[in-house]
Scaffold this motif. Sequence first.
Motif, PDB file in Angstrom:
ATOM      1  N   SER A  75       0.845  -1.080   0.147  1.00 51.72           N
ATOM      2  CA  SER A  75      -0.059   0.004   0.158  1.00 51.72           C
ATOM      3  C   SER A  75       0.791   1.167  -0.071  1.00 51.72           C
ATOM      4  O   SER A  75       1.843   1.226   0.770  1.00 51.72           O
ATOM      5  N   TYR A  76       0.580   2.110  -0.964  1.00 51.02           N
ATOM      6  CA  TYR A  76       1.272   3.520  -0.754  1.00 51.02           C
ATOM      7  C   TYR A  76       0.507   4.656  -1.244  1.00 51.02           C
ATOM      8  O   TYR A  76      -0.395   4.420  -2.091  1.00 51.02           O
ATOM      9  N   ARG A  88      -1.901  -6.502  -4.413  1.00 49.82           N
ATOM     10  CA  ARG A  88      -1.386  -7.838  -3.659  1.00 49.82           C
ATOM     11  C   ARG A  88      -0.458  -8.429  -4.759  1.00 49.82           C
ATOM     12  O   ARG A  88      -0.644  -8.416  -6.106  1.00 49.82           O
ATOM     13  N   LEU A  89       0.982  -8.836  -4.387  1.00 52.16           N
ATOM     14  CA  LEU A  89       1.910  -9.046  -5.180  1.00 52.16           C
ATOM     15  C   LEU A  89       2.587 -10.455  -4.870  1.00 52.16           C
ATOM     16  O   LEU A  89       2.295 -10.781  -3.649  1.00 52.16           O
ATOM     17  N   GLN A  90       3.178 -11.092  -5.749  1.00 46.73           N
ATOM     18  CA  GLN A  90       4.003 -12.312  -5.431  1.00 46.73           C
ATOM     19  C   GLN A  90       5.570 -12.062  -5.412  1.00 46.73           C
ATOM     20  O   GLN A  90       6.076 -12.886  -5.233  1.00 46.73           O
ATOM     21  N   GLU A  91       5.871 -11.026  -6.027  1.00 46.25           N
ATOM     22  CA  GLU A  91       7.197 -10.300  -6.223  1.00 46.25           C
ATOM     23  C   GLU A  91       7.602  -9.692  -4.984  1.00 46.25           C
ATOM     24  O   GLU A  91       6.659  -8.980  -4.467  1.00 46.25           O
ATOM     25  N   LYS A  92       8.830  -9.616  -4.624  1.00 50.82           N
ATOM     26  CA  LYS A  92       9.307  -8.626  -3.666  1.00 50.82           C
ATOM     27  C   LYS A  92      10.072  -7.426  -4.266  1.00 50.82           C
ATOM     28  O   LYS A  92      10.904  -6.971  -3.509  1.00 50.82           O
ATOM     29  N   GLU A  93       9.215  -6.780  -5.105  1.00 51.19           N
ATOM     30  CA  GLU A  93       9.737  -5.642  -5.688  1.00 51.19           C
ATOM     31  C   GLU A  93       8.607  -4.842  -6.468  1.00 51.19           C
ATOM     32  O   GLU A  93       7.637  -5.480  -7.215  1.00 51.19           O
ATOM     33  N   LYS A  94       8.697  -3.624  -6.650  1.00 59.98           N
ATOM     34  CA  LYS A  94       7.474  -2.696  -7.149  1.00 59.98           C
ATOM     35  C   LYS A  94       8.135  -1.671  -7.701  1.00 59.98           C
ATOM     36  O   LYS A  94       8.869  -0.597  -6.868  1.00 59.98           O
ATOM     37  N   LYS A  95       7.892  -1.206  -8.960  1.00 57.79           N
ATOM     38  CA  LYS A  95       8.488   0.017  -9.479  1.00 57.79           C
ATOM     39  C   LYS A  95       7.461   1.215  -9.563  1.00 57.79           C
ATOM     40  O   LYS A  95       6.406   0.902 -10.115  1.00 57.79           O
ATOM     41  N   ASN A 105       4.447   7.563   0.917  1.00 59.04           N
ATOM     42  CA  ASN A 105       4.595   6.845   1.961  1.00 59.04           C
ATOM     43  C   ASN A 105       4.064   5.430   1.524  1.00 59.04           C
ATOM     44  O   ASN A 105       3.108   5.202   0.908  1.00 59.04           O
ATOM     45  N   ALA A 106       4.956   4.318   1.882  1.00 56.12           N
ATOM     46  CA  ALA A 106       4.698   2.928   1.566  1.00 56.12           C
ATOM     47  C   ALA A 106       4.561   2.029   2.997  1.00 56.12           C
ATOM     48  O   ALA A 106       5.306   2.383   3.749  1.00 56.12           O
ATOM     49  N   LYS A 107       4.102   1.007   2.490  1.00 56.90           N
ATOM     50  CA  LYS A 107       4.093  -0.105   3.684  1.00 56.90           C
ATOM     51  C   LYS A 107       3.744  -1.471   3.171  1.00 56.90           C
ATOM     52  O   LYS A 107       2.803  -1.479   2.004  1.00 56.90           O
ATOM     53  N   VAL A 108       4.469  -2.486   3.453  1.00 53.48           N
ATOM     54  CA  VAL A 108       4.176  -3.748   2.993  1.00 53.48           C
ATOM     55  C   VAL A 108       3.912  -4.897   4.047  1.00 53.48           C
ATOM     56  O   VAL A 108       4.464  -4.544   5.325  1.00 53.48           O
ATOM     57  N   LYS A 109       3.297  -5.851   3.731  1.00 53.90           N
ATOM     58  CA  LYS A 109       2.985  -6.910   4.848  1.00 53.90           C
ATOM     59  C   LYS A 109       3.154  -8.202   4.104  1.00 53.90           C
ATOM     60  O   LYS A 109       2.580  -8.317   2.833  1.00 53.90           O
ATOM     61  N   THR A 110       3.637  -9.384   4.644  1.00 51.75           N
ATOM     62  CA  THR A 110       3.802 -10.633   4.145  1.00 51.75           C
ATOM     63  C   THR A 110       2.533 -11.737   4.782  1.00 51.75           C
ATOM     64  O   THR A 110       2.293 -11.521   5.986  1.00 51.75           O
TER      65      THR A 110
END
Length: 427
Positions: A75-76, A88-95, A105-110
């Motif tokens: 979320s950003y 919702r992603l399966q990769e550990k990267e976002k451009k 502002n960004a935040k991520v959760k696994t």
Amino acid sequence: MARVTVIHVLLILSFFQHKKLFSTILASGKEDIKDALRLHNVMWATKDDSRVILSWNNNLTKEEIKKYTVKYILSYKFFNTTKERKERLQEKEKKIHLQLHSGFNAKVKTQLFAKETEDIIKESDWTELTYKAPPVYIQNLSCIIYNISFFNCTWHIKAEAPEDIQIFTSYRHVGKVFACQQYIKNARKKNIGCYMKEMQFQPSRKINLNITVRNLRNSSRGVSYFKAFTPQKIEKLNPPINVSVSLENKSIKIRWKPPPTIGSARKKCFLYQVKITDHKIANVTEENYKYPFHKPAKRCAAQVRVKKEICIANKIWSEWSEPVFIHDGKLLDILLLSLTLLFSLVFLGGLLICACRRYRCLEVLTTPVPHPSNNIKTWLADETHHQQHMSMQMEMNSEVTLGTPEENRDDNIQLQKCLKEFMLEDL
């Protein structure tokens, strides 16, 4: 010695408590849904020209990765905006493309899911990151394509922008770079827009606009911002063409054709709006519109406008078409009859003029009257003289008659004889 004994006792009690809790979880067949001590993320950002590469990692083991399905919730939100983007992603990267934003502002959760049931097994806490970019001095950027091949962009310069900056633009499309053909300037001679014509666009390929802010006092490279557009989403169509209106079965029927477009011209791609005088605007997906209207006004107008809606989302409406006026049927019949009579009279008049020229009718009508001959003139003069002589004789006769009738009766008889002889001599 007593302090060490107390610590050992506390550790032993804590161990038995965790062991008891773990035994209870296994007995219930469930695992801890949220275990921040064992599952957490690390997040960082890398600047890459006009975009930021947001990356993260976690402390999952290889066995856990094989056993479960791992997904990430990102979320950003850009600075000075209210819209929060969540993916919702399966990769550990976002451009992330900054475009004209100065940071986010960004935040991520696994999250871990069971492969068989897709039930959530475990998830981490949110890991947050704030990225700040250099200040942006332009705002309200807007680009539009019109008349198929014209491209126009405008923007505003913020009040806090330095006095010595200047804005330059170019764009890349289908592997080619095009510089601005003509800049639009404000009163301070700052570039606030770009106008380009005779361009060719492929609807499926994006337009990548490059905006560079340079300080004119030094020769630095400047700061560049990029924004991508889909041609069909920024195309402003021309108004519908061949708009016609007719009265059929006490209803108004309006017909039209879609305008040219750089994208798909299929009927289902267009959304139309029909506006009739003193009536609500109607949305139409077909190329005609029928509306019951028993007594149309003398000056009732219909107009149509269009945009792309079905095939691709486009918020830009075209201008309204030229108004087509609707008249009552009786008035229309009278008007047609009057025009028919007028044309008939003009046609008959033309035929009459041609016939007169063909048979020289005008020459006969305009031939001058001949002058009288000398004999006629002499006869007319003698006749005038004779009438004057007769008038004089009559006056003399009337004067004589006014005298005594009895005394001059013989003289009158004698005078009349003389007059007769005189008239005979004249003849």
